[in-house]
Motif scaffolding. Structure first.
Motif, mmCIF file in Angstrom:
data_model
loop_
_atom_site.group_PDB
_atom_site.id
_atom_site.type_symbol
_atom_site.label_atom_id
_atom_site.label_comp_id
_atom_site.label_asym_id
_atom_site.label_seq_id
_atom_site.Cartn_x
_atom_site.Cartn_y
_atom_site.Cartn_z
ATOM 1 N N GLY A 232 0.866 -1.181 0.000
ATOM 2 C CA GLY A 232 0.000 0.000 0.000
ATOM 3 C C GLY A 232 0.900 1.227 0.000
ATOM 4 N N VAL A 233 0.379 2.364 0.440
ATOM 5 C CA VAL A 233 1.206 3.563 0.564
ATOM 6 C C VAL A 233 1.943 3.449 1.904
ATOM 7 C CG1 VAL A 233 1.229 6.074 0.697
ATOM 8 C CG2 VAL A 233 -0.457 4.926 -0.761
ATOM 9 N N LEU A 234 3.244 3.598 1.857
ATOM 10 C CA LEU A 234 4.035 3.525 3.088
ATOM 11 C C LEU A 234 4.417 4.935 3.519
ATOM 12 C CD1 LEU A 234 6.436 0.593 2.119
ATOM 13 C CD2 LEU A 234 4.173 0.469 3.119
ATOM 14 N N ASN A 235 4.766 5.095 4.791
ATOM 15 C CA ASN A 235 5.112 6.440 5.263
ATOM 16 C C ASN A 235 6.575 6.793 5.002
ATOM 17 O OD1 ASN A 235 6.153 4.737 7.180
ATOM 18 N ND2 ASN A 235 5.721 6.122 8.884
ATOM 19 N N ALA A 236 7.343 5.856 4.434
ATOM 20 C CA ALA A 236 8.729 6.134 4.054
ATOM 21 C C ALA A 236 9.163 5.004 3.137
ATOM 22 C CB ALA A 236 9.628 6.182 5.286
ATOM 23 N N ASP A 237 10.272 5.198 2.464
ATOM 24 C CA ASP A 237 10.788 4.163 1.585
ATOM 25 C C ASP A 237 11.459 3.083 2.445
ATOM 26 O OD1 ASP A 237 12.237 2.602 -0.143
ATOM 27 O OD2 ASP A 237 13.070 4.271 -1.297
ATOM 28 N N PRO A 238 10.941 1.854 2.417
ATOM 29 C CA PRO A 238 11.493 0.820 3.312
ATOM 30 C C PRO A 238 12.959 0.492 3.012
ATOM 31 C CG PRO A 238 9.917 -0.129 1.754
ATOM 32 C CD PRO A 238 9.848 1.356 1.579
ATOM 33 N N LYS A 239 13.412 0.824 1.789
ATOM 34 C CA LYS A 239 14.817 0.571 1.471
ATOM 35 C C LYS A 239 15.724 1.544 2.219
ATOM 36 C CE LYS A 239 13.716 -0.657 -3.185
ATOM 37 N NZ LYS A 239 13.141 0.487 -3.860
ATOM 38 N N LEU A 240 15.181 2.720 2.553
ATOM 39 C CA LEU A 240 15.976 3.716 3.267
ATOM 40 C C LEU A 240 15.699 3.714 4.762
ATOM 41 C CD1 LEU A 240 15.538 6.773 0.834
ATOM 42 C CD2 LEU A 240 17.478 5.212 0.979
ATOM 43 N N PHE A 241 14.450 3.413 5.124
ATOM 44 C CA PHE A 241 14.059 3.509 6.532
ATOM 45 C C PHE A 241 13.388 2.220 6.986
ATOM 46 C CE2 PHE A 241 13.779 7.694 4.523
ATOM 47 C CZ PHE A 241 14.711 8.388 5.272
ATOM 48 N N PRO A 242 14.069 1.469 7.838
ATOM 49 C CA PRO A 242 13.518 0.178 8.256
ATOM 50 C C PRO A 242 12.199 0.296 9.021
ATOM 51 C CG PRO A 242 15.581 0.679 9.415
ATOM 52 C CD PRO A 242 15.415 1.716 8.366
ATOM 53 N N PHE A 243 11.925 1.474 9.576
ATOM 54 C CA PHE A 243 10.689 1.618 10.361
ATOM 55 C C PHE A 243 9.476 1.944 9.492
ATOM 56 C CE2 PHE A 243 12.997 5.666 10.466
ATOM 57 C CZ PHE A 243 12.051 6.495 9.881
ATOM 58 N N ALA A 244 9.651 1.938 8.170
ATOM 59 C CA ALA A 244 8.531 2.286 7.279
ATOM 60 C C ALA A 244 7.342 1.369 7.538
ATOM 61 C CB ALA A 244 8.973 2.145 5.831
ATOM 62 N N GLU A 245 6.155 1.947 7.519
ATOM 63 C CA GLU A 245 4.961 1.112 7.697
ATOM 64 C C GLU A 245 3.843 1.561 6.773
ATOM 65 O OE1 GLU A 245 2.669 3.001 11.374
ATOM 66 O OE2 GLU A 245 4.579 2.074 11.980
ATOM 67 N N LYS A 246 2.925 0.657 6.536
ATOM 68 C CA LYS A 246 1.816 0.955 5.631
ATOM 69 C C LYS A 246 0.818 1.883 6.313
ATOM 70 C CE LYS A 246 -1.605 -1.915 5.068
ATOM 71 N NZ LYS A 246 -3.016 -1.620 4.985
ATOM 72 N N ILE A 247 0.278 2.813 5.543
ATOM 73 C CA ILE A 247 -0.764 3.699 6.048
ATOM 74 C C ILE A 247 -2.095 3.123 5.547
ATOM 75 C CG2 ILE A 247 -1.605 6.081 6.069
ATOM 76 C CD1 ILE A 247 1.226 6.937 5.154
ATOM 77 N N ASP A 248 -3.040 2.886 6.452
ATOM 78 C CA ASP A 248 -4.300 2.242 6.040
ATOM 79 C C ASP A 248 -5.203 3.180 5.268
ATOM 80 O OD1 ASP A 248 -3.505 -0.039 7.321
ATOM 81 O OD2 ASP A 248 -4.473 0.503 9.221
#
Ligand code: ASP
Ligand code: MG
Length: 424
Positions: A232-248
């Motif tokens: 889905g849409v994440l709050n950050a790029d998971p490749k750059l930020f491990p804490f990225a999470e999906k926004i519902d």
């Protein structure tokens, strides 16, 4: 009618095409307009065809076309169809490659952008042809529609502007004539046709999301789903930020802001038409279609959106200083923005003081160099490249400090909901 958009990555191989069929079968009973991009990296490859042809390297152009032919033929071969159906689909797909071959065998007549659109559009024509044929083979009745027959644009090749009223009336005609009707319809993203000259146009790279939105708007569709390789849409790029999470859930405004500053999950132009008609946009995973993904829709009450980080790399800061100690004010700014507009350069941020002005732009030498030449008789222009533009929304002080620590802040701009940094 629902609109489903499948990007190149979702149909990059036979498994992807078969997965598209599986997703459609999860929605059986629904009427769906399926909008598809070129398969895998075909658009990049077609760009190489254009470059080779344009620079008179016919053998190279032919080689790229043959590689593309092979790639699509192999993809077809991997589909779970009867042998005779595979042969037929290969044969009908070959026609497109033969057309490309004969196009490039003639000398180029037109200027680059025009030629580009005539060639690159084949990526979508071919992918939709294969997908429609495959669905037919799997007994999914469907109609293949040539998007150029209804998406009317101007003739700004490679970045064509949509004529909304003519496109809308064309789409209504299709519905009236039952060319677009209940059940499954398959068409191309990214392409249209110029009202003058009737040549093929494209809406700009990654423009298929926008196409899906155009169709949904004109049809008054129930909703749009963009099937992606992320949940889905994440709050950050998971490749750059491990804490990225999906926004519902996101509001249209929030989604526009995020995509405008480079959250690459959706094309920025996609949202506004949907917002204008209150059409929901879902972003879901084609790998895990049973998950709910992100919904973008009207949210009226105040929400506590999660902090969100968008990093745009390859940025350049361009600084202008007046030569004669006059102020960099309205008149000079209109000159600068006029040249930016002419060259199609977007100033992601701008900031001025009395005698200087700075903008942050994509580091694209083919655009920036002519721009500097155009304005350098009026200003002292200096540039610094290799930078990144960070946009933080709903930031907390702690998060912000953590993110910029160890980096040099060259420019900072702050509003109530967001802060932007140009960092070295
Ligand atoms: N095939 C086009 C591109 O790669 C359009 C799209 O994928 O949205 O840019
Ligand atoms: Mg693509």
């Amino acid at each position: 009618m629902k609109v489903f958009k499948f990007g190149g990555a979702s149909v990059k191989d036979a498994a992807g095409v078969m997965n598209l069929h599986r997703i459609l079968s999860l929605f059986s009973g629904n009427s769906i307009l399926v909008v598809v991009s070129a398969m895998g990296k075909s658009t990049n490859k077609l760009e190489l065809v254009v470059q080779a042809w344009y620079t008179g390297k016919l053998p190279d152009a032919v080689e790229h076309i043959e590689e593309l032919r092979f790639y699509h033929q192999e993809l077809i071969r991997g589909l779970d169809l009867q042998h005779t159906e595979i042969l037929l689909l290969k044969k009908t797909t070959d026609v497109f490659f033969d057309e490309l071959r004969s196009m490039v065998s003639l000398p180029t007549q037109a200027y680059y952008n025009q030629i580009y659109d005539q060639i690159v559009a084949y990526g979508e024509l071919i992918s939709t042809h294969i997908i429609s044929g495959y669905l037919t083979g799997k007994n999914v009745q469907n109609r293949w529609l040539d998007a150029r027959d209804f998406v009317v644009t101007n003739d700004t090749f490679r970045d064509a502007r949509v004529n909304w009223s003519r496109t809308e009336s064309n789409i209504h005609k299709l519905v009236d004539n039952e060319q677009l009707k209940d059940g499954i319809n398959v068409t191309q993203g990214f392409i249209g046709r110029a009202e003058e000259g009737r040549l093929t146009t494209t809406l700009g790279r990654e423009g298929s999301d926008f196409s899906a939105s155009i169709f949904a708007y004109c049809l008054g569709a129930e909703d749009v789903t963009i099937w992606k390789d992320v949940p889905g849409v994440l709050n950050a790029d998971p490749k750059l930020f491990p804490f990225a999470e999906k926004i519902d859930e996101l509001s249209y405004e929030e989604a526009v802001e995020m995509t405008y500053y480079g959250a690459s999950v959706i094309h920025p132009k996609t949202i506004k038409p949907l917002q204008n008609k209150g059409i929901k946009l879902y972003v879901r995973s084609f790998l895990k279609p049973e998950l709910s993904g992100t919904v973008i829709h009207e949210i009226n009450e105040w929400r506590n959106f999660p902090p969100c980080i968008i990093v745009k790399k390859n940025q350049m800061l361009v600084s202008f200083a007046s030569r004669d100690f006059s102020f960099v004010a309205e008149e000079s700014l209109s000159l600068i923005f006029g040249e930016l507009y002419k060259l199609g350069i977007k100033a992601h941020i701008s900031q001025n003081s009395a005698i200087s002005f700075r903008i942050c732009v994509d580091e694209d030498p083919f655009k920036v160099q002519p721009f500097i030449e155009a304005v350098s008789s009026h200003f002292d222009v200096t540039t610094e490249g290799g930078l990144s533009l960070w946009t933080l929304r709903h930031q907390s002080e702690k998060l912000e400090r953590g993110l910029i620590s160890g980096k040099t802040v060259l420019l900072e701009q702050r509003s109530k909901d967001a802060v932007q940094y140009v960092l070295r």
